[in-house]
Scaffold this motif. Structure first.
Motif, PDB file in Angstrom:
ATOM      1  N   GLY A  67       5.153   5.348  38.021  1.00 23.63           N
ATOM      2  CA  GLY A  67       4.216   4.841  36.520  1.00 23.63           C
ATOM      3  C   GLY A  67       2.927   4.620  37.332  1.00 23.63           C
ATOM      4  N   GLU A  79       1.015   8.404  38.171  1.00 21.57           N
ATOM      5  CA  GLU A  79       0.838   8.725  37.379  1.00 21.57           C
ATOM      6  C   GLU A  79       0.573   8.742  35.909  1.00 21.57           C
ATOM      7  OE1 GLU A  79       4.715  10.858  36.547  1.00 21.57           O
ATOM      8  OE2 GLU A  79       4.770  10.970  38.663  1.00 21.57           O
ATOM      9  N   GLU A  80       1.119   7.221  36.017  1.00 20.82           N
ATOM     10  CA  GLU A  80       0.271   6.010  34.396  1.00 20.82           C
ATOM     11  C   GLU A  80      -1.031   4.879  34.896  1.00 20.82           C
ATOM     12  OE1 GLU A  80       3.680   5.238  31.731  1.00 20.82           O
ATOM     13  OE2 GLU A  80       4.623   6.680  33.271  1.00 20.82           O
ATOM     14  N   VAL A 108       0.259   2.450  35.273  1.00 19.23           N
ATOM     15  CA  VAL A 108       0.682   1.519  34.781  1.00 19.23           C
ATOM     16  C   VAL A 108       2.170   0.786  36.239  1.00 19.23           C
ATOM     17  CG1 VAL A 108       2.534   0.068  32.881  1.00 19.23           C
ATOM     18  CG2 VAL A 108       0.489   2.043  32.361  1.00 19.23           C
ATOM     19  N   ARG A 142       5.881  -1.270  36.134  1.00 20.02           N
ATOM     20  CA  ARG A 142       6.516  -1.282  35.423  1.00 20.02           C
ATOM     21  C   ARG A 142       7.275  -2.389  36.311  1.00 20.02           C
ATOM     22  NH1 ARG A 142       5.454   3.339  32.891  1.00 20.02           N
ATOM     23  NH2 ARG A 142       4.118   3.436  31.618  1.00 20.02           N
ATOM     24  N   GLU A 170       3.901  -3.933  32.965  1.00 17.98           N
ATOM     25  CA  GLU A 170       4.321  -4.264  31.742  1.00 17.98           C
ATOM     26  C   GLU A 170       5.925  -4.549  32.477  1.00 17.98           C
ATOM     27  OE1 GLU A 170       6.377  -0.146  29.519  1.00 17.98           O
ATOM     28  OE2 GLU A 170       3.767  -0.022  29.801  1.00 17.98           O
TER      29      GLU A 170
END
Length: 288
Positions: A154, A157-158, A160, A162, A224
């Motif tokens: 995450g 690639e994003e 984020v 988590r 997140e």
């Protein structure tokens, strides 16, 4: 005389082996596979399920580094009792036990924070009653958890991060390398006994960790919060359903507390003069 290191090829034991060998100390790597090669150490195949094997391994040792594997709690209880029985019989000079995130005591009154029948508490109580020189390393969360595939993917690639802790929740994170640093000092400092808490103080939040990733990668990473059971579900094939559920339950319980911070009084910073790596310092040594 040698230092016996449990889980010497794993995430927790390997850094202890490296730290002790770097200090020029003789090390015996305790593993389940006699064919394993460990740089700078001799290898001895030992199974937690055999008290006799453990006793033979511990006898005459200068030090023993112990932590319990991630398995169902009923197995961990057997292992803890076997370790205690072997230590009492073999009488090594010094034992350092890492709880791997389990809590032996609250920082305020030194009372038990876990069930009397938890494996971590059984092992700690056995050490306390053994008369053997020992110390207990009590970390909170490991920074290496942030490298789990479902976490780092995450981030990469994003953008984020988590994790299964609430937004704004502060915890005293530590690296396995910090545990190794503390263990190395504790083997040399028989005057330090009882619980030594290892982790960042003041504690930091998920947002702070995301900021550290942002600095390391040179782009924005946000935090997140996720549900613990959903977060740890991908680990079930490796750890087993029972152990995975227990970890998730622990995170859910911790999340109901105001924070998960060590205190200065029992910190490695105060007791050992060892300051754990910041998230930025730890990430600087990680290939992302």
């Amino acid at each position: 005389m040698t230092y016996m290191i449990h889980g010497a090829t794993g995430a927790q034991g390997a850094p202890v082996v490296a730290a002790l060998t770097a200090a020029g100390l003789p090390v015996t790597a305790l593993t389940r596979n006699a064919g394993t090669v460990v740089d700078g150490a001799r290898v001895l195949a030992v199974d937690y399920s055999s008290t006799a094997d453990l006793t033979d391994a511990y006898r005459g040792a200068e030090g023993v580094f112990v932590h319990l594997p991630v398995t169902p709690e009923e197995d961990r209880l057997v292992f803890a009792r076997n370790i205690v029985a072997a230590l009492r019989e073999a009488r090594p000079a010094r034992v350092v036990f890492s709880t791997s995130g389990g809590l032996i005591s609250t920082d305020s009154d030194n009372s038990r924070d876990q069930s009397e029948e938890s494996a971590v508490s059984v092992l700690a109580a056995g050490l306390a009653d053994s008369g053997i020189s020992h110390a207990v390393i009590e970390p909170r969360f490991y920074l290496e958890n942030l490298l789990l595939p479902n976490v780092i993917a995450g981030v990469r690639e994003e953008g984020v991060l988590r994790y299964s802790l609430p937004s704004g929740f502060r915890a005293s994170w530590a690296s396995h390398l910090d545990i190794a640093d503390a263990a190395t000092v504790l083997f040399a400092r028989a005057d330090v006994t009882g619980v030594v808490s290892v982790g960042q103080y003041p504690a930091i939040s998920g947002e702070d960790l995301a900021e550290a990733f942002s600095t390391r990668l040179g782009r924005t990473v946000t935090y997140e919060a996720t549900d613990p059971h959903a977060f740890f579900a991908p680990l079930a094939p490796m750890l087993g359903e029972q152990a995975t559920a227990a970890i998730a339950d622990m995170y859910r319980a911790v999340s109901t507390q105001p924070d998960h911070s060590i205190t200065a009084e029992r910190s490695a910073q105060k007791l050992l003069g060892v300051t754990p790596r910041t998230a930025n310092e730890w990430l600087a040594g990680i290939d992302l």
